[in-house]
Design a protein around this motif. Structure first.
Motif, PDB file in Angstrom:
ATOM      1  N   PRO A  29       0.811  -1.223   0.000  1.00  0.00           N
ATOM      2  CA  PRO A  29       0.000   0.000   0.000  1.00  0.00           C
ATOM      3  C   PRO A  29       0.847   1.277   0.000  1.00  0.00           C
ATOM      4  CG  PRO A  29      -0.028  -1.026   2.167  1.00  0.00           C
ATOM      5  CD  PRO A  29       0.655  -1.988   1.250  1.00  0.00           C
ATOM      6  N   VAL A  30       2.066   1.177   0.531  1.00  0.00           N
ATOM      7  CA  VAL A  30       2.993   2.317   0.517  1.00  0.00           C
ATOM      8  C   VAL A  30       4.335   1.839  -0.011  1.00  0.00           C
ATOM      9  CG1 VAL A  30       1.876   3.522   2.417  1.00  0.00           C
ATOM     10  CG2 VAL A  30       3.701   1.896   2.908  1.00  0.00           C
ATOM     11  N   ASN A  31       5.074   2.758  -0.597  1.00  0.00           N
ATOM     12  CA  ASN A  31       6.382   2.413  -1.152  1.00  0.00           C
ATOM     13  C   ASN A  31       7.345   2.044  -0.036  1.00  0.00           C
ATOM     14  OD1 ASN A  31       9.277   3.219  -2.201  1.00  0.00           O
ATOM     15  ND2 ASN A  31       8.004   2.919  -4.009  1.00  0.00           N
ATOM     16  N   LEU A  32       8.011   0.895  -0.188  1.00  0.00           N
ATOM     17  CA  LEU A  32       8.909   0.402   0.856  1.00  0.00           C
ATOM     18  C   LEU A  32      10.280   1.062   0.817  1.00  0.00           C
ATOM     19  CD1 LEU A  32       8.124  -3.429   0.739  1.00  0.00           C
ATOM     20  CD2 LEU A  32       7.106  -1.665   2.173  1.00  0.00           C
ATOM     21  N   GLY A  33      10.611   1.734  -0.269  1.00  0.00           N
ATOM     22  CA  GLY A  33      11.900   2.415  -0.365  1.00  0.00           C
ATOM     23  C   GLY A  33      13.065   1.444  -0.435  1.00  0.00           C
ATOM     24  N   GLY A  34      14.229   1.932   0.014  1.00  0.00           N
ATOM     25  CA  GLY A  34      15.415   1.079   0.012  1.00  0.00           C
ATOM     26  C   GLY A  34      15.906   0.731  -1.367  1.00  0.00           C
ATOM     27  N   PHE A  35      15.716   1.660  -2.336  1.00  0.00           N
ATOM     28  CA  PHE A  35      16.168   1.451  -3.718  1.00  0.00           C
ATOM     29  C   PHE A  35      15.488   0.237  -4.353  1.00  0.00           C
ATOM     30  CE2 PHE A  35      19.870   2.478  -0.946  1.00  0.00           C
ATOM     31  CZ  PHE A  35      19.867   3.847  -1.148  1.00  0.00           C
ATOM     32  N   GLY A  36      14.285  -0.112  -3.878  1.00  0.00           N
ATOM     33  CA  GLY A  36      13.600  -1.289  -4.385  1.00  0.00           C
ATOM     34  C   GLY A  36      14.026  -2.573  -3.702  1.00  0.00           C
ATOM     35  N   LYS A  37      15.065  -2.495  -2.871  1.00  0.00           N
ATOM     36  CA  LYS A  37      15.602  -3.680  -2.197  1.00  0.00           C
ATOM     37  C   LYS A  37      14.584  -4.250  -1.200  1.00  0.00           C
ATOM     38  CE  LYS A  37      19.479  -4.334  -2.650  1.00  0.00           C
ATOM     39  NZ  LYS A  37      20.578  -3.898  -1.815  1.00  0.00           N
ATOM     40  N   ASN A  38      13.836  -3.380  -0.526  1.00  0.00           N
ATOM     41  CA  ASN A  38      12.863  -3.863   0.449  1.00  0.00           C
ATOM     42  C   ASN A  38      11.733  -4.647  -0.216  1.00  0.00           C
ATOM     43  OD1 ASN A  38      14.325  -2.687   2.512  1.00  0.00           O
ATOM     44  ND2 ASN A  38      13.160  -0.781   2.466  1.00  0.00           N
ATOM     45  N   ASN A  39      11.345  -4.217  -1.407  1.00  0.00           N
ATOM     46  CA  ASN A  39      10.338  -4.946  -2.169  1.00  0.00           C
ATOM     47  C   ASN A  39      10.873  -6.323  -2.562  1.00  0.00           C
ATOM     48  OD1 ASN A  39       8.024  -5.562  -3.690  1.00  0.00           O
ATOM     49  ND2 ASN A  39       8.843  -4.567  -5.510  1.00  0.00           N
ATOM     50  N   THR A  40      12.127  -6.358  -2.988  1.00  0.00           N
ATOM     51  CA  THR A  40      12.760  -7.625  -3.359  1.00  0.00           C
ATOM     52  C   THR A  40      12.790  -8.587  -2.184  1.00  0.00           C
ATOM     53  OG1 THR A  40      14.167  -6.508  -4.983  1.00  0.00           O
ATOM     54  CG2 THR A  40      14.875  -8.684  -4.238  1.00  0.00           C
ATOM     55  N   MET A  41      13.196  -8.098  -1.034  1.00  0.00           N
ATOM     56  CA  MET A  41      13.293  -8.955   0.145  1.00  0.00           C
ATOM     57  C   MET A  41      11.909  -9.419   0.602  1.00  0.00           C
ATOM     58  SD  MET A  41      16.474  -9.169   0.385  1.00  0.00           S
ATOM     59  CE  MET A  41      16.574 -10.155   1.870  1.00  0.00           C
TER      60      MET A  41
END
Length: 327
Positions: free
Chosen positions: A67-79
C-alpha cells in the motif's frame, strides 16, 4: 511441492508488465512453480494489471501489493517477495524484462538438480535500449567463462555479467543478509557475492531473456557523476571487502579508488577545487602503485591547478621557440 519461486519486482511498469508475466506463465515445465509479484505501490495501472493476471492464473500468480512504497532502492520490495517464496530455487525478474525461451525454467532446474555443487546458473540476455540511444547488445560476450567462482566476481573494475532475469539460484543458502547489502543501491552484485561464498555459477550459452533499459529503470536513475550514487558504491565495496575477510583487499581497494576519482569529477564536487583535488589524491593513494601514465593524467586533470598548467604550457612553448631559433 513447489520447485521454483519466480519473484517479480515491479514499480511503474504498466507498459511492460503484461509481456513480463506472459513470458512467465507460458513456461513449459514438468514441475510446480509459483509467481510472486511484488509491486512497490506503483502510482500507475501496474497493480491493476497484476490483479487481472491473478484472476486469470490463480494457481500461479500471487500478488504482493504494498500500500505504501517500501523504499530502500527497491531492495525492500525484493526482500519482501523473497520472504514469501516457497520454492527450492529462486528465479528473479524485474517487471520490465521478459523471458524469450519457454524452456528457460526447465533447463535451469535440470542443471541445478543434476549439479548440487553449483549454487546458481545463468544464461545470456539481450540488452534492449527502449529509447533507441544504443543498438541492441548482449550481456555476455563469446568468451564468457562457463564456470564462475567467487574469485571471478571480485575485480579492480566493477564485475557484472549476469542479468537479473537470467539467474536461478538455490533458495535458503543465504539465511541472513548483512547491513551493507540492504544499504546498497545495487541488488545483483551483492547477491552474487554472497552466493559465490557458497559455490559456483554455471553459464548456459543461450539467449533466453531481454534486459530492458528504459527511463524508469534503475540504470537510468543512477549516474556515475552523481555523488550520492558514488558514495553508495564505495560503501558497497567496503562492505564486500569486510564480508570476504579482506582476501581480495588489493582488488577491492583499486575498485574503490575508481569511485573516488569519479567523485573528483562529480556534479557536486567537480567545480570545487579543494574537494575535487582531495578525492583525486585519495584515489591515487588507494590505487597505488600507480602506473606513470595514470599518475600523470590524474595530476594534470585534477590536482595541479589549471592556471599553473597554463603557465607551464606557455613556458614550454617559449622554450621550444628559443631552442628552435638557436638551431
Amino acid at each position: 511441492m513447489i520447485k521454483v519461486s519466480v519473484i517479480v519486482h515491479t514499480y511503474k511498469h504498466e507498459n511492460y508488465i503484461r509481456q513480463t508475466l506472459d513470458s512467465i506463465v507460458n513456461q513449459q515445465v514438468d514441475f510446480e512453480y509459483e509467481v510472486i509479484v511484488g509491486d512497490d505501490a506503483s502510482p500507475d495501472s501496474t497493480p491493476d494489471i497484476i490483479r487481472e493476471y491473478q484472476q486469470k492464473y490463480p494457481h500461479l500468480i500471487k500478488p504482493l501489493l504494498h500500500p505504501v512504497n517500501l523504499g530502500g532502492f527497491g531492495k525492500n520490495n525484493t526482500m519482501a517477495t523473497l520472504a514469501e517464496a516457497k520454492g527450492q530455487y529462486i528465479a528473479p525478474m524485474d517487471g520490465d524484462d521478459y523471458w524469450t525461451n519457454p524452456h528457460k525454467l526447465q533447463k535451469q532446474v535440470d542443471f541445478l538438480d543434476a549439479n548440487p555443487d553449483f549454487v546458481a546458473c545463468f544464461h545470456n540476455a539481450l540488452i534492449h535500449f527502449e529509447d533507441g540511444s544504443h543498438p541492441d547488445d548482449y550481456v555476455n560476450k563469446p568468451d564468457q567463462k562457463v564456470v564462475t567462482t567467487l574469485d571471478d566476481l571480485v575485480g579492480e573494475d566493477e564485475v557484472w555479467y549476469m542479468a537479473t532475469s537470467a539467474v536461478m539460484f538455490r533458495h535458503g543458502i543465504m539465511k541472513t543478509y548483512p547491513q551493507w547489502f540492504h544499504e546498497s543501491k545495487s541488488g545483483d552484485i551483492p547477491r552474487y557475492i554472497l552466493l559465490g561464498k557458497h559455490g559456483k555459477f554455471y553459464y548456459m550459452n543461450d539467449v533466453m531473456s531481454v534486459y530492458r533499459k528504459n527511463g524508469g529503470g534503475m540504470s537510468f536513475t543512477d549516474g556515475k557523476q552523481d555523488a550520492e550514487f558514488l558514495f553508495n558504491r564505495i560503501g558497497m565495496y567496503k562492505g564486500i571487502d569486510q564480508e570476504l575477510d579482506y582476501r581480495f583487499h588489493t582488488r577491492v581497494r583499486k575498485n574503490v579508488a575508481r569511485y573516488y576519482l569519479m567523485l573528483a569529477n562529480s556534479i557536486q564536487y567537480g567545480d570545487n577545487p579543494i574537494l575535487s583535488r582531495y578525492y583525486a589524491l585519495k584515489s591515487l593513494v588507494l590505487s597505488r602503485p600507480n602506473k606513470p601514465e595514470h599518475l600523470k593524467k590524474v595530476m594534470m586533470n585534477y590536482v595541479i591547478p589549471h592556471s599553473i598548467m597554463g603557465i607551464y604550457a606557455n613556458v614550454k612553448w617559449q622554450l621550444m621557440k628559443i631552442v628552435g631559433k638557436a638551431k
